[in-house]
Design a protein around this motif. Structure first.
Motif, PDB file in Angstrom:
ATOM      1  N   SER A   1       0.785  -1.531   0.195  1.00  0.00           N
ATOM      2  CA  SER A   1      -0.100   0.328   0.243  1.00  0.00           C
ATOM      3  C   SER A   1       1.235   1.557   0.036  1.00  0.00           C
ATOM      4  O   SER A   1       1.222   1.727  -0.803  1.00  0.00           O
ATOM      5  CB  SER A   1      -0.482   0.306   1.128  1.00  0.00           C
TER       6      SER A   1
ATOM      7  N   GLY B   1      -1.392   3.771  -1.957  1.00  0.00           N
ATOM      8  CA  GLY B   1      -2.884   3.301  -1.663  1.00  0.00           C
ATOM      9  C   GLY B   1      -3.841   2.740  -2.607  1.00  0.00           C
ATOM     10  O   GLY B   1      -4.847   1.941  -2.910  1.00  0.00           O
TER      11      GLY B   1
ATOM     12  N   ASP C   1      -4.845  -2.024  -1.688  1.00  0.00           N
ATOM     13  CA  ASP C   1      -5.434  -1.627   0.145  1.00  0.00           C
ATOM     14  C   ASP C   1      -5.924  -2.715   0.113  1.00  0.00           C
ATOM     15  O   ASP C   1      -7.476  -2.857  -0.146  1.00  0.00           O
ATOM     16  CB  ASP C   1      -6.490  -0.202   0.194  1.00  0.00           C
TER      17      ASP C   1
ATOM     18  N   LEU D   1     -16.038   3.925   2.467  1.00  0.00           N
ATOM     19  CA  LEU D   1     -15.096   4.823   1.812  1.00  0.00           C
ATOM     20  C   LEU D   1     -15.051   5.004   4.097  1.00  0.00           C
ATOM     21  O   LEU D   1     -13.454   5.419   3.805  1.00  0.00           O
ATOM     22  CB  LEU D   1     -15.241   6.065   1.578  1.00  0.00           C
TER      23      LEU D   1
ATOM     24  N   GLY E   1      -8.740   2.206   4.447  1.00  0.00           N
ATOM     25  CA  GLY E   1      -7.444   3.082   4.788  1.00  0.00           C
ATOM     26  C   GLY E   1      -6.459   1.971   5.867  1.00  0.00           C
ATOM     27  O   GLY E   1      -6.909   2.198   6.388  1.00  0.00           O
TER      28      GLY E   1
ATOM     29  N   ASP F   1     -11.296   0.837  -6.650  1.00  0.00           N
ATOM     30  CA  ASP F   1      -9.985   1.901  -6.458  1.00  0.00           C
ATOM     31  C   ASP F   1     -10.486   1.994  -4.999  1.00  0.00           C
ATOM     32  O   ASP F   1     -11.768   3.221  -4.634  1.00  0.00           O
ATOM     33  CB  ASP F   1     -10.638   2.903  -7.568  1.00  0.00           C
TER      34      ASP F   1
ATOM     35  N   LYS G   1      -9.715   4.625  -3.646  1.00  0.00           N
ATOM     36  CA  LYS G   1     -10.301   5.726  -3.103  1.00  0.00           C
ATOM     37  C   LYS G   1     -10.885   6.338  -3.186  1.00  0.00           C
ATOM     38  O   LYS G   1     -11.873   7.538  -3.438  1.00  0.00           O
ATOM     39  CB  LYS G   1      -9.102   6.996  -4.096  1.00  0.00           C
ATOM     40  N   THR G   2     -11.661   5.106  -3.712  1.00  0.00           N
ATOM     41  CA  THR G   2     -13.574   6.093  -4.591  1.00  0.00           C
ATOM     42  C   THR G   2     -14.468   4.808  -4.224  1.00  0.00           C
ATOM     43  O   THR G   2     -15.765   5.427  -3.756  1.00  0.00           O
ATOM     44  CB  THR G   2     -13.796   5.799  -6.228  1.00  0.00           C
TER      45      THR G   2
END
Ligand code: AMP
Ligand code: MG
Length: 327
Positions: A107, A112, A115, A144, A148, A259, A261-262
Motif C-alpha cells: 500500500s 494506496g 489496500d 469509504l 484506509g 479503487d 479512493k472511490t
C-alpha cells in the motif's frame, strides 16, 4: 485426477495462462484442486506416480491450512476473526500478521492503490458470497469512511477500527504460490508448475533445461493468448484484469478490482496487468495495484523496478511489455 503424458504445450485450467516444455518426452503428473474460489493445478515433472501423489497431498494440506487462516469465507479464519473484532485487538497467527504487514508495505509503495481494507466496498458490490449489487452513493460514502490501510494497527496481534474489514484476495494466492514453491523445493522437486487461477509459479528448470514458456491470456477472449513469455525457474507470473470477476447490470459492467479512493470498480485504461518476479506475493499485490493505477502511473512505477518484468495490455488492445521476457 492424475494423468501421465508426454509434455507438449499444456493449457492450464482455467485457460488464464499456459506453459510449454517443448518436445522433450518427459513425464508429468497433474492434480487439480478447488480452493479460495479458484481452480488450482499443480504439475510435477519426472517424479514417480506414488511420489507425485504424496507431493499433491502435502500441497493440498498447505492450501487448506492457508484457506483456514486467510479466507473471509471461512468463519473461523484469522481474517474473519479480525473482521468481527469490533475495534478490539485480535490475536492472530504471526504468519497472518506478517502477511498483513506485507500488504501494508505494498500500500505504501503504491500510494494506496493496493489496500486490503477495501473489504467493506468489495462486500457492498457483492463480490463475496452475497448477490451482486450496485450500491447507491450513500452506501459507497459510508464504506469509504472505513477504508484506509493507515488505520491498521499492529499490537502484537492486529487492531482494526470498528467497522473496518480486510480482504487478502489480492495477495493471498501470491503468498500461497510462494509457500507451495518452497514446500516442493524442500521435498526435492526439481521441476514443477503451480497454477493458482491467474497466478503461475515456476519451480526449478523446465525438464529440458530451457526457459519456461508462459502464455498470457487475452483479456478480450478467454480462448486466446495475447503474448508468450520466456520465464526462468523460481519466477512467478501474475495477472490481474477486470475480466476475471465481474457482473453486468442495466447494460453496464462492474468488476472486482476496487479503487480504494472511490469505492467503485477502478476506471482503468488497462485491460490486464501481468507482473513477473521472484516474490510471488509482491507480484500478486502489485498486479492488482498497477491495474488501479492505470497505464501512466504503472509504467512510471515499473521503470524504477529492475527486479520486475511486466506486460500491460491496454483497453485498446496495445501490449506494452519488458524486453527481457519476450519470447
Ligand atoms: P487480484 O485478482 O489479485 O487482482 O485481486 C482482486 C481481489 O482483491 C478482489 O477480488 C478483492 O477481493 C481484492 N481487491 C479489490 N480491489 C483491491 C485493492 N484496490 N487492493 C487490494 N485488494 C483489492
Ligand atoms: Mg493480486
Amino acid at each position: 485426477m492424475t494423468k501421465k503424458a508426454l509434455c507438449a504445450i499444456i493449457t492450464v485450467i482455467p485457460l488464464l495462462l499456459c506453459f510449454g516444455c517443448a518436445k522433450s518426452g518427459c513425464v508429468y503428473y497433474s492434480k487439480t484442486f478447488f480452493s479460495m474460489d479458484t481452480v488450482m493445478e499443480i504439475t510435477v515433472y519426472n517424479e514417480r506416480e506414488e511420489r507425485a501423489n504424496e507431493l499433491f497431498s502435502l500441497c493440498y494440506d498447505e492450501i487448506l491450512r492457508q484457506e483456514n487462516l486467510f479466507s473471509v469465507s471461512v468463519a473461523a479464519s484469522d481474517i474473519s476473526k479480525l473482521n468481527a473484532s469490533g475495534g478490539e485487538s485480535a490475536e492472530v497467527a504471526p504468519e497472518t500478521v506478517s502477511l498483513i504487514e506485507k500488504a501494508v508495505s505494498v500500500s505504501e509503495l503504491t500510494g494506496g492503490a493496493f489496500d486490503i481494507t477495501v473489504y467493506p466496498a468489495v462486500k457492498l458490490w457483492g463480490f463475496y458470497g452475497g448477490e451482486h449489487n450496485v450500491p447507491n452513493r450513500g452506501e459507497i460514502a459510508d464504506a469509504l469512511t472505513f477504508i484506509g490501510y493507515k488505520n491498521i494497527e499492529f499490537t502484537g496481534g492486529v487492531r482494526l477500527r470498528k467497522g473496518m474489514g480486510i480482504d487478502l484476495g489480492g495477495i493471498a494466492k501470491g503468498y500461497l504460490g510462494d509457500s507451495l514453491k518452497s514446500l516442493l523445493e524442500k521435498n526435492g522437486v526439481k521441476s514443477a508448475v503451480i497454477s493458482l487461477g491467474g497466478n503461475i509459479t515456476l519451480v526449478g528448470d523446465k525438464p529440458d533445461k530451457k526457459s519456461w514458456s508462459v502464455a498470457v491470456r487475452s483479456p478480450f477472449s478467454q480462448d486466446e493468448y495475447i503474448c508468450r513469455l520466456s520465464v526462468s525457474g523460481g519466477y512467478c507470473v501474475v495477472t490481474s484484469g477486470a475480466y476475471e470477476r465481474y457482473f453486468e447490470k442495466d447494460g453496464k459492467t462492474y468488476h472486482h478490482i476496487i479503487d480504494p479512493k472511490t469505492g467503485y470498480p477502478a476506471q482503468s485504461d488497462l485491460a490486464s496487468v501481468t507482473v513477473i518476479g521472484e516474490d510471488g506475493c509482491l507480484c500478486d499485490a502489485l498486479s492488482t495495484a498497477l491495474f488501479v493505477m492505470g497505464k501512466e502511473k504503472a509504467l512510471a512505477f515499473l521503470l524504477g523496478r529492475e527486479d520486475l518484468s511486466y506486460v500491460l495490455v491496454l483497453e485498446g488492445g496495445e501490449v506494452i511489455m519488458s524486453d527481457d521476457v519476450k519470447e
